[in-house]
Design a protein around this motif. Structure first.
Motif, mmCIF file in Angstrom:
data_model
loop_
_atom_site.group_PDB
_atom_site.id
_atom_site.type_symbol
_atom_site.label_atom_id
_atom_site.label_comp_id
_atom_site.label_asym_id
_atom_site.label_seq_id
_atom_site.Cartn_x
_atom_site.Cartn_y
_atom_site.Cartn_z
ATOM 1 N N GLN A 1 0.832 -1.196 0.000
ATOM 2 C CA GLN A 1 0.000 0.000 0.000
ATOM 3 C C GLN A 1 0.876 1.258 0.000
ATOM 4 O O GLN A 1 2.066 1.214 0.333
ATOM 5 N N LYS A 2 0.284 2.352 -0.379
ATOM 6 C CA LYS A 2 0.921 3.652 -0.225
ATOM 7 C C LYS A 2 -0.126 4.624 0.303
ATOM 8 O O LYS A 2 -1.335 4.382 0.174
ATOM 9 N N VAL A 3 0.331 5.696 0.918
ATOM 10 C CA VAL A 3 -0.592 6.647 1.525
ATOM 11 C C VAL A 3 -0.793 7.836 0.596
ATOM 12 O O VAL A 3 0.177 8.487 0.185
ATOM 13 N N GLU A 4 -2.048 8.081 0.273
ATOM 14 C CA GLU A 4 -2.413 9.248 -0.525
ATOM 15 C C GLU A 4 -3.557 9.976 0.164
ATOM 16 O O GLU A 4 -4.599 9.372 0.437
ATOM 17 N N GLY B 1 -3.910 10.864 3.145
ATOM 18 C CA GLY B 1 -4.241 10.284 4.447
ATOM 19 C C GLY B 1 -4.889 8.927 4.406
ATOM 20 O O GLY B 1 -5.306 8.412 5.446
ATOM 21 N N LYS B 2 -4.970 8.298 3.222
ATOM 22 C CA LYS B 2 -5.571 6.972 3.111
ATOM 23 C C LYS B 2 -4.607 6.002 2.450
ATOM 24 O O LYS B 2 -3.807 6.391 1.594
ATOM 25 N N ALA B 3 -4.695 4.728 2.856
ATOM 26 C CA ALA B 3 -3.875 3.689 2.235
ATOM 27 C C ALA B 3 -4.548 3.231 0.952
ATOM 28 O O ALA B 3 -5.742 2.913 0.947
ATOM 29 N N VAL B 4 -3.784 3.207 -0.141
ATOM 30 C CA VAL B 4 -4.326 2.785 -1.440
ATOM 31 C C VAL B 4 -3.426 1.701 -2.036
ATOM 32 O O VAL B 4 -2.239 1.589 -1.707
ATOM 33 N N ASP B 5 -4.012 0.892 -2.939
ATOM 34 C CA ASP B 5 -3.280 -0.205 -3.564
ATOM 35 C C ASP B 5 -2.182 0.318 -4.499
ATOM 36 O O ASP B 5 -2.321 1.385 -5.118
ATOM 37 N N THR B 6 -1.112 -0.485 -4.634
ATOM 38 C CA THR B 6 -0.014 -0.134 -5.545
ATOM 39 C C THR B 6 0.102 -1.099 -6.719
ATOM 40 O O THR B 6 0.808 -0.808 -7.685
ATOM 41 N N GLY B 7 -0.526 -2.283 -6.615
ATOM 42 C CA GLY B 7 -0.366 -3.287 -7.654
ATOM 43 C C GLY B 7 0.876 -4.134 -7.490
ATOM 44 O O GLY B 7 1.168 -5.007 -8.312
ATOM 45 N N GLU B 8 1.614 -3.923 -6.384
ATOM 46 C CA GLU B 8 2.804 -4.728 -6.089
ATOM 47 C C GLU B 8 2.435 -5.761 -5.029
ATOM 48 O O GLU B 8 1.794 -5.437 -4.028
ATOM 49 N N PHE B 9 2.877 -6.994 -5.239
ATOM 50 C CA PHE B 9 2.466 -8.090 -4.364
ATOM 51 C C PHE B 9 3.678 -8.846 -3.831
ATOM 52 O O PHE B 9 4.760 -8.830 -4.428
ATOM 53 N N GLU B 10 3.461 -9.515 -2.696
ATOM 54 C CA GLU B 10 4.447 -10.461 -2.162
ATOM 55 C C GLU B 10 3.702 -11.546 -1.417
ATOM 56 O O GLU B 10 2.536 -11.373 -1.052
ATOM 57 N N THR B 11 4.360 -12.669 -1.211
ATOM 58 C CA THR B 11 3.725 -13.774 -0.484
ATOM 59 C C THR B 11 4.553 -14.141 0.725
ATOM 60 O O THR B 11 5.781 -14.010 0.730
ATOM 61 N N ILE B 12 3.864 -14.606 1.763
ATOM 62 C CA ILE B 12 4.532 -15.068 2.981
ATOM 63 C C ILE B 12 3.930 -16.404 3.383
ATOM 64 O O ILE B 12 2.770 -16.706 3.089
#
Length: 548
Positions: free
Chosen positions: A326-329, A331-342
């Protein structure tokens, strides 16, 4: 004047104003609101009970404290301490360790089995409190002090609400919680356990109650919307608390992910760490958006909990959780399209608490929000006549035990007025004595008495209480660090400084008065008063007497 001199240089251009044959101004004693009192959500008279602690009179300190908060031993452990953030001593060295002194007083009250001193004439009115969490218990306590008969209906098997189910023993030992609840029961408050209310109006009628206070908390977790298979065991925070009592094996020596950013999520993570598991906390926002306080996050990190920000769960499959950065825009968290798995064995969702208030929809007039919170008016009443509410089930409120306790105290006053068929008028508050108001011409070498604390490597091995209490000498020393901001503490400074002997001592506890036949209005008393308990005002006219 030496650079190290704390006393400000006298401004001779204004200092003589009011002296001479005519006095143009005069001193008066005033009372301001100490910033610690002002910051306390429970409205405690902190400065008042600290003054009793300074004298070593802890019984009176206890009685002053419990006029506002029935849980000194509990709040001395779990309160988030806004009073200490507001303490003027922060401008000099470090805050007074207020919560530690409160804890000492609370623990001493339990050890000495002190009971509440109050004198209430029975009113004959009956009040039903729904929920035995900190808010419900506080409301019941204050209503009992006002002479009302109170019964609490609690859906769970033990009173205390989240203090019982959600606060770990390393933070709040159960025996401390039980002792302070027992004190309320001894006041005549009846608690009915395993009594879930489904119909408020019916319960009100059957019990012949004259008013109702709702304090059911927020013990539901918002259902997250993501795709998942059954490879990872998924539960929520409150289900976890129930499950671990009977069987902790699903959470022992596993890879556990806690999803959420509040203190509830961090409590969970630290509990699971004590089960020998590898645990990480994921939150979709950044540090500023994280509801938990910084010190709570720091304690979790110190115990080996991994905390990851700006990560949102998208899906779960084959023992892997896919996260979107996520990134903050704005004052809100929005999606970036970047993913990772754990990798993960268990996911515990501890994000977005909601209130289980659906049963209130049958009551005409009560407005319920999407998250289950209810709306109240300026009198702390819902849209249902005689039905009041407080605590975590209110919207737009920071959730904490102290806030719930303070809200319940306020509600009790409005309920009392409702039962008496009068309108409760909030008393005026004194202005707050900020640091700039103080005349700090001296400085003390009085470092804060810190509490002993288990090392993180030791703490994670058990549920032993992490933070220790102060000894009696330490508690008294810490109380003496109070600056008595905004209120006279009879230091005799004005009495000794007055060049005209115009200040009259009235005896211990009665402060002083001015002899205005002798006072020249020189303001020496005002200038030397470190706590700003004296103000200079324009000289009044046509007074009948000048000795005040």
């Amino acid at each position: 004047m030496a650079a190290t001199d704390l006393t400000k240089a006298v401004d001779l251009s204004t200092h003589a104003e009011g002296t001479g044959p005519n006095r143009f101004r005069r001193p008066v004693y005033v009372d301001f609101m100490p910033p610690c009192n002002s910051a306390c959500p429970a409205g405690e008279n902190i400065q008042g009970w600290l003054s009793h602690a300074q004298a070593g009179n802890y019984f009176e300190a206890f009685q002053t404290l419990v006029e506002d908060n029935p849980f000194p031993a509990i709040m001395g452990r779990v309160c988030v301490k806004p009073c200490e953030t507001g303490c003027n001593r922060n401008h000099i060295d470090t805050t007074i360790n207020i919560h530690a002194v409160e804890r000492y007083i609370g623990d001493e009250s339990i050890n000495q089995q002190w009971q509440i001193r109050y004198n209430a004439k029975p009113t004959g009115k009956r009040v039903l409190v729904i929920g035995a969490g900190p808010g419900g218990l506080s409301a019941a306590y204050h209503l009992a002090r006002l002479g009302h008969t109170v019964e609490i209906f609690e859906a769970g098997s033990h009173p205390g609400g989240l203090l019982w189910t959600g606060v770990p023993e390393y933070r709040l030992p159960k025996n401390i919680l039980d002792a302070e609840i027992d004190r309320i029961v001894k006041m005549g408050v009846k608690i009915s356990l395993n009594h879930k209310v489904d119909n408020v109006l019916q319960e009100k009628a059957i019990g012949n109650f004259d008013a109702v206070f709702l304090s059911i908390g927020a013990q539901l977790i918002h259902k997250e919307d993501f795709e998942h298979d059954d490879s990872v065991y998924i539960t929520n925070a409150f289900s976890f608390f129930n499950e671990m009592k009977n069987n902790a094996s699903p959470f022992t020596r596993k890879k556990v992910v806690v999803y959420g950013g509040g203190k509830l999520a961090l409590y969970l993570a630290r509990i699971i760490k004590r089960f020998g598991s590898e645990v990480a906390v994921y939150f979709s926002g950044d540090k500023k958006m994280m509801p938990a306080y910084d010190y709570e996050t720091e304690d979790a990190l110190a115990e080996g909990v991994d905390v990851q920000l700006l990560q949102k769960i998208k899906s779960i499959a084959k023992n892997k959780i896919t996260l979107e950065k996520q990134k903050v825009e704005k004052g809100k968290a929005v999606d970036t399209g970047e993913f990772e798995t754990i990798d993960a064995d268990v996911l515990i969702v501890a994000n977005k608490q909601e209130s289980d208030s659906g049963f209130l929809r049958a009551v005409s007039g009560i407005k319920i929000n999407d998250d289950g919170t209810v709306v109240i008016d300026a009198n702390r009443m819902t849209g249902g006549e005689g039905i009041f509410a407080g605590g975590d089930m209110l919207p737009g409120e920071n959730r904490s035990s102290t806030i719930a306790i303070g809200q319940a105290k306020k509600a009790a006053k409005y309920i009392d007025a409702f039962l008496s068929k009068v309108t409760f008028q909030k008393p005026d508050k004194h202005p707050t004595a900020g640091y700039r108001k103080l005349h700090m011409w001296y400085q003390t070498e009085a470092p804060q008495k810190e509490q002993d604390k288990l090392a993180p490597a030791v703490a994670v091995k058990s549920f032993e209480e992490i933070i220790g209490g102060l000894s009696e000498p330490e508690a008294k020393f810490e109380a003496h660090r109070c600056l008595s901001c905004g209120n006279c503490f009879e230091c005799d400074g004005c009495f000794g400084a007055c060049p005209e002997d115009a200040i009259i001592k009235l005896g211990k506890g009665n402060r002083y008065k001015f002899n205005f036949d002798a006072c020249t209005g020189c303001a020496v008393c005002y200038e030397q008063c470190p706590c700003h308990a004296i103000e200079m005002i324009p000289e009044p006219v046509n007074l009948s007497t000048d000795v005040k």
